[in-house]
Design a protein around this motif. Structure first.
Motif, PDB file in Angstrom:
ATOM      1  N   ILE A 197      -2.988  15.314   5.893  1.00  0.00           N
ATOM      2  CA  ILE A 197      -2.907  16.269   4.790  1.00  0.00           C
ATOM      3  C   ILE A 197      -2.968  15.502   3.471  1.00  0.00           C
ATOM      4  CG2 ILE A 197      -1.596  18.147   3.733  1.00  0.00           C
ATOM      5  CD1 ILE A 197      -2.309  18.804   6.575  1.00  0.00           C
ATOM      6  N   ASP A 198      -3.901  15.866   2.586  1.00  0.00           N
ATOM      7  CA  ASP A 198      -4.016  15.219   1.277  1.00  0.00           C
ATOM      8  C   ASP A 198      -2.829  15.587   0.398  1.00  0.00           C
ATOM      9  OD1 ASP A 198      -6.466  14.546   2.310  1.00  0.00           O
ATOM     10  OD2 ASP A 198      -7.623  15.841   0.953  1.00  0.00           O
ATOM     11  N   PHE A 199      -2.384  14.625  -0.419  1.00  0.00           N
ATOM     12  CA  PHE A 199      -1.263  14.900  -1.323  1.00  0.00           C
ATOM     13  C   PHE A 199      -1.558  16.083  -2.235  1.00  0.00           C
ATOM     14  CE2 PHE A 199       0.715  14.349  -5.520  1.00  0.00           C
ATOM     15  CZ  PHE A 199       2.047  14.481  -5.158  1.00  0.00           C
ATOM     16  N   LYS A 200      -2.788  16.206  -2.705  1.00  0.00           N
ATOM     17  CA  LYS A 200      -3.128  17.292  -3.633  1.00  0.00           C
ATOM     18  C   LYS A 200      -2.979  18.670  -2.988  1.00  0.00           C
ATOM     19  CE  LYS A 200      -8.098  16.786  -2.675  1.00  0.00           C
ATOM     20  NZ  LYS A 200      -9.393  16.311  -3.234  1.00  0.00           N
ATOM     21  N   ASN A 201      -2.881  18.704  -1.650  1.00  0.00           N
ATOM     22  CA  ASN A 201      -2.730  19.977  -0.935  1.00  0.00           C
ATOM     23  C   ASN A 201      -1.315  20.210  -0.418  1.00  0.00           C
ATOM     24  OD1 ASN A 201      -5.485  20.530  -1.300  1.00  0.00           O
ATOM     25  ND2 ASN A 201      -6.035  19.433   0.566  1.00  0.00           N
ATOM     26  N   PHE A 202      -0.402  19.299  -0.743  1.00  0.00           N
ATOM     27  CA  PHE A 202       0.966  19.437  -0.219  1.00  0.00           C
ATOM     28  C   PHE A 202       1.598  20.777  -0.591  1.00  0.00           C
ATOM     29  CE2 PHE A 202       2.559  14.794   0.563  1.00  0.00           C
ATOM     30  CZ  PHE A 202       1.525  14.612   1.456  1.00  0.00           C
ATOM     31  N   PHE A 237       5.975  18.318  12.259  1.00  0.00           N
ATOM     32  CA  PHE A 237       6.617  17.208  11.557  1.00  0.00           C
ATOM     33  C   PHE A 237       5.562  16.489  10.731  1.00  0.00           C
ATOM     34  CE2 PHE A 237       7.313  12.665  11.243  1.00  0.00           C
ATOM     35  CZ  PHE A 237       8.613  12.565  10.783  1.00  0.00           C
ATOM     36  N   ILE A 238       5.893  16.112   9.491  1.00  0.00           N
ATOM     37  CA  ILE A 238       4.951  15.367   8.662  1.00  0.00           C
ATOM     38  C   ILE A 238       5.643  14.226   7.929  1.00  0.00           C
ATOM     39  CG2 ILE A 238       5.162  17.024   6.755  1.00  0.00           C
ATOM     40  CD1 ILE A 238       2.154  16.334   6.141  1.00  0.00           C
ATOM     41  N   THR A 239       5.002  13.072   7.921  1.00  0.00           N
ATOM     42  CA  THR A 239       5.493  11.865   7.246  1.00  0.00           C
ATOM     43  C   THR A 239       4.504  11.495   6.146  1.00  0.00           C
ATOM     44  OG1 THR A 239       5.751   9.464   7.536  1.00  0.00           O
ATOM     45  CG2 THR A 239       4.458  10.584   9.184  1.00  0.00           C
ATOM     46  N   SER A 267      -9.034  10.020  -4.776  1.00  0.00           N
ATOM     47  CA  SER A 267      -9.422  11.430  -4.886  1.00  0.00           C
ATOM     48  C   SER A 267      -8.452  12.376  -4.181  1.00  0.00           C
ATOM     49  CB  SER A 267     -10.833  11.639  -4.324  1.00  0.00           C
ATOM     50  OG  SER A 267     -10.868  11.443  -2.927  1.00  0.00           O
ATOM     51  N   LEU A 268      -7.457  11.835  -3.474  1.00  0.00           N
ATOM     52  CA  LEU A 268      -6.469  12.660  -2.782  1.00  0.00           C
ATOM     53  C   LEU A 268      -5.298  13.041  -3.679  1.00  0.00           C
ATOM     54  CD1 LEU A 268      -6.277  10.819   0.669  1.00  0.00           C
ATOM     55  CD2 LEU A 268      -7.951  12.501  -0.142  1.00  0.00           C
ATOM     56  N   ASP A 269      -5.239  12.473  -4.884  1.00  0.00           N
ATOM     57  CA  ASP A 269      -4.148  12.733  -5.825  1.00  0.00           C
ATOM     58  C   ASP A 269      -4.383  14.052  -6.560  1.00  0.00           C
ATOM     59  OD1 ASP A 269      -1.753  12.194  -7.060  1.00  0.00           O
ATOM     60  OD2 ASP A 269      -2.534  10.616  -8.370  1.00  0.00           O
ATOM     61  N   THR A 270      -3.319  14.590  -7.160  1.00  0.00           N
ATOM     62  CA  THR A 270      -3.464  15.755  -8.033  1.00  0.00           C
ATOM     63  C   THR A 270      -4.061  15.317  -9.366  1.00  0.00           C
ATOM     64  OG1 THR A 270      -1.164  15.452  -8.721  1.00  0.00           O
ATOM     65  CG2 THR A 270      -1.587  17.052  -6.977  1.00  0.00           C
ATOM     66  N   ASP A 271      -4.621  16.255 -10.094  1.00  0.00           N
ATOM     67  CA  ASP A 271      -5.270  15.928 -11.357  1.00  0.00           C
ATOM     68  C   ASP A 271      -4.283  15.476 -12.422  1.00  0.00           C
ATOM     69  OD1 ASP A 271      -7.789  16.519 -10.351  1.00  0.00           O
ATOM     70  OD2 ASP A 271      -7.684  18.621 -10.956  1.00  0.00           O
ATOM     71  N   LYS A 272      -3.050  15.956 -12.346  1.00  0.00           N
ATOM     72  CA  LYS A 272      -2.030  15.532 -13.298  1.00  0.00           C
ATOM     73  C   LYS A 272      -0.665  15.516 -12.619  1.00  0.00           C
ATOM     74  CE  LYS A 272      -1.524  20.213 -15.198  1.00  0.00           C
ATOM     75  NZ  LYS A 272      -1.519  21.031 -16.432  1.00  0.00           N
ATOM     76  N   ASP A 273       0.225  14.684 -13.151  1.00  0.00           N
ATOM     77  CA  ASP A 273       1.591  14.565 -12.637  1.00  0.00           C
ATOM     78  C   ASP A 273       1.592  14.285 -11.139  1.00  0.00           C
ATOM     79  OD1 ASP A 273       4.353  14.491 -12.860  1.00  0.00           O
ATOM     80  OD2 ASP A 273       4.579  16.635 -12.415  1.00  0.00           O
ATOM     81  N   GLY A 274       0.755  13.314 -10.744  1.00  0.00           N
ATOM     82  CA  GLY A 274       0.627  12.996  -9.334  1.00  0.00           C
ATOM     83  C   GLY A 274       1.264  11.677  -8.952  1.00  0.00           C
ATOM     84  N   GLY A 316       0.794  -1.224   0.000  1.00  0.00           N
ATOM     85  CA  GLY A 316       0.000   0.000   0.000  1.00  0.00           C
ATOM     86  C   GLY A 316       0.823   1.269   0.000  1.00  0.00           C
ATOM     87  N   GLY A 317       0.333   2.251  -0.722  1.00  0.00           N
ATOM     88  CA  GLY A 317       0.907   3.585  -0.722  1.00  0.00           C
ATOM     89  C   GLY A 317      -0.076   4.573  -0.123  1.00  0.00           C
ATOM     90  N   ALA A 318       0.452   5.653   0.437  1.00  0.00           N
ATOM     91  CA  ALA A 318      -0.384   6.669   1.086  1.00  0.00           C
ATOM     92  C   ALA A 318      -0.427   7.926   0.229  1.00  0.00           C
ATOM     93  CB  ALA A 318       0.173   6.997   2.468  1.00  0.00           C
ATOM     94  N   PHE A 319      -1.621   8.317  -0.187  1.00  0.00           N
ATOM     95  CA  PHE A 319      -1.788   9.565  -0.932  1.00  0.00           C
ATOM     96  C   PHE A 319      -2.119  10.697   0.041  1.00  0.00           C
ATOM     97  CE2 PHE A 319      -2.681   8.197  -5.594  1.00  0.00           C
ATOM     98  CZ  PHE A 319      -1.641   7.283  -5.534  1.00  0.00           C
TER      99      PHE A 319
END
Length: 371
Positions: free
Chosen positions: A276-281, A312-314, A342-349, A248-251
């Motif tokens: 924190i969602d990846f799309k908001n990093f 701190f964030i992992t 749905s936590l991914d970016t729309d492109k290049d994620g 498993g990977g975490a988005f």
């Protein structure tokens, strides 16, 4: 004689196909609504797991008309990807309060299995993923867990397989942490019945922890045993086939507050703050926000620290997910899954990082064959 040779060549061809590098199932959990479904990258996925269905009495049920619409639209994505499988998932972290009770009886298990069959027939979906967190050991606060869950879970997957046959897939989401691996299920018996296990090799340092660490590391470190590799190697040593294991990977990331600057916040005391969602990093944990990014070359995992605010964030990033994907290929695993699409970016994620790694490994495999 000719038939024997032909049979041998067919077997050889099938074996070569099975051994091709870069061939992995790419499995996305999806918990958002119907509005986003039409824009999902169906062509990049082997499976989408609808999250979540729940129990009503002994039966698997869809919670609302909105959820039914979501499932219908997910199944409709097969028009764009004929090989796509849409799986219904039971449970989730807080979604299995009655699982221990229902699955403790023969009647409960059989009625559940029949309801799974009927729902899949109705939606034209492709199977069930059990996300009971957790059989036998403590999971969501207040949910019942008893030693008998271990044998009852085995009986459950046997009933599901008997009822669903081979037309539908049966899988389950498993904790990637050591206590689950050691105590929760009868691995050898369960794995005979299921198509795969989706190892939740994230949240390995969870929101209840008062010490920071990598929540989704690829490899163990001297300070933290829990990792993707730890879970995979444990199961392989038990005799579980590698081609039934999905990592498993975490988005998303997990953030702690009140963390001192020692070791840039890694393995330090703190209080869990937020996911924190990846799309908001880019907005939430950027350099402009005061975060500095680091890489642990033992764990093969990134993390970030904000010294001014002691945050701190992992998390997983493109680099760590590319390495996880290569790990799955190199170890001939069944695939890689992630929470949540749905936590991914729309492109290049992050999904693109997985796909690009698979394509690179396939090209390198073909080049090696030519040599």
């Amino acid at each position: 004689m000719h038939r024997s040779i032909l049979f041998f060549l067919c077997l050889l061809a099938l074996n070569v196909c099975a051994q091709q590098p870069g061939k992995l199932n790419v499995i996305a959990y999806y918990s958002a609504g119907p509005e986003k479904v039409d824009n999902l990258p169906a062509e990049k996925l082997s499976h989408i797991i609808f999250s979540f269905c729940h129990l009503t009495g002994n039966k698997l049920t869809v919670d609302s008309k909105r959820d039914s619409t979501t499932i219908q639209k997910l199944v409709n994505l097969k028009k764009r990807n004929a090989k796509l499988k849409v799986i219904l998932s039971l449970g989730g972290w807080s979604g299995c309060p009655s699982c221990s009770d229902v699955f403790s009886t023969d009647v409960g298990r059989k009625e559940f299995a029949q309801s799974v069959l009927k729902l899949n027939q109705y939606f034209k979906s492709d199977g069930i993923d059990l996300d009971w967190e957790y059989p036998t050991i403590e999971g969501y606060p207040g949910h019942r867990f008893v030693p008998e869950d271990k044998q009852n879970f085995t009986a459950l997957v046997r009933d599901l397989r008997k009822t669903l046959g081979t037309e539908y897939e049966v899988s389950f989401a498993a904790g990637g942490f050591q206590k689950f691996l050691d105590e929760s299920v009868e691995w050898k018996e369960v794995m005979k019945e299921v198509d795969r296990v989706n190892l939740m090799t994230y949240d390995l340092v969870n929101g209840y922890s008062t010490v920071t660490g990598h929540h989704t590391a690829l490899y163990s470190t001297p300070q933290l045993r829990e990792s993707t590799d730890n879970a995979v190697q444990y199961l392989i040593k038990l005799g579980i086939p590698a081609n039934k294991l999905v990592i498993g990977g975490a988005f998303y990331g997990r953030m702690w507050e009140g963390v001192v600057a020692t070791n840039n916040g890694l393995y330090q005391s703190g209080k869990f703050k937020a996911g924190i969602d990846f799309k908001n990093f880019d907005q939430e944990i950027s350099e402009q926000k005061g975060f500095v990014k680091y890489w642990d070359d033992v764990a093969k995992a990134p993390y970030s620290y904000n010294a001014a605010e002691k945050l701190f964030i992992t998390y997983d990033d493109k680099r760590s997910l590319a390495l996880k994907t290569k790990y799955a290929i190199d170890h001939k695993l069944d695939g890689i899954m992630f929470w949540e699409l749905s936590l991914d970016t729309d492109k290049d994620g992050l999904l693109d990082a997985i796909i690009q790694t698979m394509q690179t490994e396939t090209k390198q495999g073909k080049s090696a064959k030519k040599k």
